[in-house]
Design an enzyme around this catalytic site. Structure first.
Site, PDB file in Angstrom:
ATOM      1  N   ARG A 294       0.804  -1.306  -0.131  1.00  0.00           N
ATOM      2  CA  ARG A 294       0.047  -0.091   0.173  1.00  0.00           C
ATOM      3  C   ARG A 294       0.877   1.164   0.197  1.00  0.00           C
ATOM      4  O   ARG A 294       0.602   2.383  -0.577  1.00  0.00           O
ATOM      5  CB  ARG A 294      -1.008  -0.067   1.297  1.00  0.00           C
ATOM      6  CG  ARG A 294      -2.057  -0.872   0.966  1.00  0.00           C
ATOM      7  CD  ARG A 294      -2.824  -1.167   2.309  1.00  0.00           C
ATOM      8  NE  ARG A 294      -4.159  -2.162   1.923  1.00  0.00           N
ATOM      9  CZ  ARG A 294      -4.997  -2.721   2.717  1.00  0.00           C
ATOM     10  NH1 ARG A 294      -4.878  -2.134   4.039  1.00  0.00           N
ATOM     11  NH2 ARG A 294      -5.791  -3.345   2.399  1.00  0.00           N
ATOM     12  N   TYR A 434      -6.109  -1.226  -6.745  1.00  0.00           N
ATOM     13  CA  TYR A 434      -5.328  -2.438  -6.305  1.00  0.00           C
ATOM     14  C   TYR A 434      -4.802  -2.371  -4.835  1.00  0.00           C
ATOM     15  O   TYR A 434      -4.663  -1.105  -4.432  1.00  0.00           O
ATOM     16  CB  TYR A 434      -4.336  -3.236  -7.012  1.00  0.00           C
ATOM     17  CG  TYR A 434      -3.274  -2.575  -7.607  1.00  0.00           C
ATOM     18  CD1 TYR A 434      -2.936  -1.600  -7.225  1.00  0.00           C
ATOM     19  CD2 TYR A 434      -2.693  -3.308  -8.755  1.00  0.00           C
ATOM     20  CE1 TYR A 434      -1.760  -0.756  -7.685  1.00  0.00           C
ATOM     21  CE2 TYR A 434      -1.539  -2.862  -9.128  1.00  0.00           C
ATOM     22  CZ  TYR A 434      -1.050  -1.541  -8.679  1.00  0.00           C
ATOM     23  OH  TYR A 434       0.357  -0.958  -9.374  1.00  0.00           O
ATOM     24  N   GLU A 435      -4.370  -3.534  -4.356  1.00  0.00           N
ATOM     25  CA  GLU A 435      -4.004  -3.401  -2.716  1.00  0.00           C
ATOM     26  C   GLU A 435      -5.063  -2.638  -1.883  1.00  0.00           C
ATOM     27  O   GLU A 435      -4.872  -1.925  -0.822  1.00  0.00           O
ATOM     28  CB  GLU A 435      -2.726  -2.696  -2.481  1.00  0.00           C
ATOM     29  CG  GLU A 435      -1.768  -3.150  -3.441  1.00  0.00           C
ATOM     30  CD  GLU A 435      -1.446  -4.574  -3.245  1.00  0.00           C
ATOM     31  OE1 GLU A 435      -1.751  -5.283  -2.277  1.00  0.00           O
ATOM     32  OE2 GLU A 435      -0.925  -5.159  -4.331  1.00  0.00           O
ATOM     33  N   GLY A 436      -6.429  -2.844  -2.207  1.00  0.00           N
ATOM     34  CA  GLY A 436      -7.666  -2.270  -1.585  1.00  0.00           C
ATOM     35  C   GLY A 436      -7.995  -1.018  -1.925  1.00  0.00           C
ATOM     36  O   GLY A 436      -7.313  -0.011  -2.005  1.00  0.00           O
ATOM     37  N   GLN A 441      -9.787   2.046   1.945  1.00  0.00           N
ATOM     38  CA  GLN A 441      -8.789   2.610   2.568  1.00  0.00           C
ATOM     39  C   GLN A 441      -9.298   3.698   3.575  1.00  0.00           C
ATOM     40  O   GLN A 441      -9.002   3.925   4.709  1.00  0.00           O
ATOM     41  CB  GLN A 441      -7.535   3.463   1.738  1.00  0.00           C
ATOM     42  CG  GLN A 441      -7.025   2.414   0.860  1.00  0.00           C
ATOM     43  CD  GLN A 441      -6.111   1.192   1.409  1.00  0.00           C
ATOM     44  OE1 GLN A 441      -5.470   1.468   2.553  1.00  0.00           O
ATOM     45  NE2 GLN A 441      -6.448   0.046   0.827  1.00  0.00           N
TER      46      GLN A 441
END
Length: 591
Positions: A294, A434-436, A441
């Protein structure tokens, strides 16, 4: 076609004038003298501009190919990867025990920004490997570390993270990939994963997949998820490679951007896997990798904005369009350059003030990681945990917006592939997802991080800003930076108070304002960075620096951010204070 020049001078300013890393008591920082970091950054800059950047457009146009079960990367990628490995860049901040150079994370972050700006799709291959290696380093057994880390640090073997499935993304408790225990301590992994960056390629001898799966008979939902090491090829006891494991590529995803990275559908058919960490604690182990990723995604937002900005500036200086309303600036030509026009200036100053402020924010965040890991500083660990969704969400959102603004400078040429500007926008777009995804977030920030440890870490941030403002209120030249920062910080505190007063009675009030809060927080962080940079430049000018132009430019840019960008905190606070009523008013059928 676009070009890229590494901003080494600005990085050196942040590292040494603002963060003063060589004076820190963090283990390893005493080695980071200006001459040393300068040499590392200059060399990384050369590789970025001479090796990686020329392959960026090639990767975009060629993409990766998948034929007869083999994934091939674009022309030139394999040779460039060999150069990266030979230079030791893949293990810059990894432990010496496993072949790394043990440099602090902050230096790796600065180098990573350059590499990503030059060729985001390419550097993802080693970036994912770094994350996977970090997860094994944190949670693996000694045998697992000895087996996998030396080859992964050198990138002879690369790594991936496998979370998403066709029917579930963020809600990982719904995953169907299964792990059947075997008598020898291994597991048989079966299922399908999608959107797997660097899932397969021709640049490494083996690929070490970290796969989330549910052990048969385990708890339902997220509490039953475990993490497994699943190598593409079996690894023999002597470290050599054996037969192919039961993992294969279903297809390469066709994407909007990052075409040079092989984003794959991965099929696991009773593939042999090995538990990483404890049973049913897979998310804890995976978050070691995800949190690092992230921060890297936030960096991608900044890097694409920087590369796009550099090219937009050059275009604005060269392109002749119209006359300056205050008087001709190019009397020998048919028109004045674009850069004379106020709206073009506004556009470029938005970009410049973001990229430089965001770079300082990233590098400050990296020093917190070093404090947490190298000094075992729990307060630093808590603060960077709070900042992670802000770094990821705010910087990738704003970074994408800045690539769009860079396109806008070009007018119609920005929309034409010949000029290469659309690639920055297309590549930056994935960082918001991506990555949440960034909405997640924001929910994580408001729903979990604010209250973490009783709100200790957000209060520590408020105190940090308050102390800076108090200490610098009477310093010559600092009032114009301290005053707006103080106002913005009060907006952030006001938003936090709103959540405390209204979030418990109606959680939607907090969740409806979470995205605005993430951006409000991000602006305050950049405001703090700009105030710190302004102070450093004022000191340099007072001490008779030989580079007055650099520091005067820095102060001018700081004034712009404080006057034109930081006041957005008031807008975000106003939106937060409206609560959830207007957002939730419509029935689903009426959308």
């Amino acid at each position: 076609m676009p070009t890229y020049t590494a901003p080494t001078k600005d990085m050196q300013f942040i590292l040494h004038d603002v963060l003063k890393i060589a004076d820190s008591d963090v283990p390893g920082y005493s080695d980071l003298e200006s001459d040393f970091t300068g040499a590392v950054l200059e060399e990384a800059g050369k590789i970025s501009s001479e090796v990686l950047q020329p392959l960026n457009a090639i990767g975009d146009t060629e993409g990766c190919t998948f034929e007869n079960g083999v994934v091939r990367t674009p022309t030139g990628f394999k040779d460039a990867f060999e150069q990266m490995k030979a230079g030791g860049w893949t293990g810059l901040d990894m432990p010496e025990q496993y072949g790394g150079q043990n440099m602090p994370y902050v230096l790796g972050t600065a180098v990573g920004e350059m590499f990503s700006a030059a060729n985001q799709a390419f550097v993802m291959y080693q970036g994912l490997t770094h994350g996977a290696a970090s997860a094994i380093l944190a949670h693996g057994t000694d045998e697992q570390k000895d087996t996998y880390l030396p080859k992964m640090v050198s990138c002879e073997w690369t790594g991936t993270m496998n979370l998403t499935e066709p029917h579930c993304g963020t809600d990982l408790g719904m995953m169907r990939t299964k792990a059947e225990p075997q008598g020898d301590g291994s597991y048989k992994i079966s299922g399908q994963k999608i959107f797997i960056s660097s899932g397969d390629h021709d640049m490494a001898d083996n690929i070490v997949h970290l796969v989330l799966a549910k052990i048969t008979g385990g708890p339902e939902g997220i509490k039953g998820v475990s993490l497994f090491i699943v190598p593409k090829f079996h690894v023999k006891e002597d470290g050599s490679l054996g037969a192919r494991n039961g993992v294969s590529v279903g297809k390469i995803e066709e994407k909007m951007g990052i075409h040079g990275n092989s984003t794959c559908v991965m099929d696991y058919d009773e593939a042999t896997g090995y538990l990483l960490g404890d049973e049913h604690k897979g998310m804890r182990a995976m978050f070691t990798m995800m949190n690092e990723a992230r921060l890297g995604v936030g960096m991608q937002g900044v890097s694409q904005a920087e590369a796009a900005y550099q090219n937009a500036v050059e275009y604005a200086k060269d392109r002749l369009q119209g006359r300056d309303v205050t008087g001709t600036k190019n009397p020998d030509g048919p028109a004045d350059p674009l850069i004379v026009h106020p709206d073009i200036r506004r556009n470029l100053m938005d970009q410049k003030s973001f990229t430089e402020g965001a770079r300082a924010f990233l590098l400050w965040g990296a020093t917190l990681i070093d404090q947490a890991h190298r000094s075992e500083d729990k307060d630093a660990d808590g603060l960077i945990s709070l900042m992670t969704p802000v770094i990821k969400g705010f910087l990738s959102d704003e970074g994408y917006d800045m690539t769009v603004q860079a396109q806008q400078v070009y007018g119609g040429h920005g929309y034409i592939e010949e000029w290469g500007m659309s690639q920055f926008t297309r590549d930056a777009r994935i960082a918001m997802i991506y990555e949440g995804a960034n909405g997640v977030q924001a929910l994580d920030l408001v729903g979990r991080k604010l209250a973490q440890d009783g709100g200790k870490h957000v209060m520590a941030f408020f105190d940090l800003v308050k102390t800076f403002c108090k200490d610098n209120a009477e310093v010559d030249g600092m009032a114009e930076f301290v005053t707006p920062l103080k106002t913005a910080s009060k907006d952030l505190q006001g938003a936090s108070m709103y959540f405390m007063q209204n979030g418990m009675t109606n959680p939607n009030n907090a969740l409806a304002g979470s995205y605005d809060f993430m951006h409000l927080f991000g602006h305050v962080c950049l405001g703090l960075m700009w105030a710190r940079m302004a102070k450093a430049s004022l000191e340099a000018l007072a001490n008779g620096t030989s580079d007055r132009a650099f520091h005067e430019t820095k102060l001018t840019t700081a004034r712009f951010y404080m006057a034109r960008r930081l006041p957005m905190t008031a807008t975000h606070l106003a939106r937060i204070n409206t609560g959830a009523d207007t957002i939730m008013a419509l029935d689903a059928a009426n959308f």
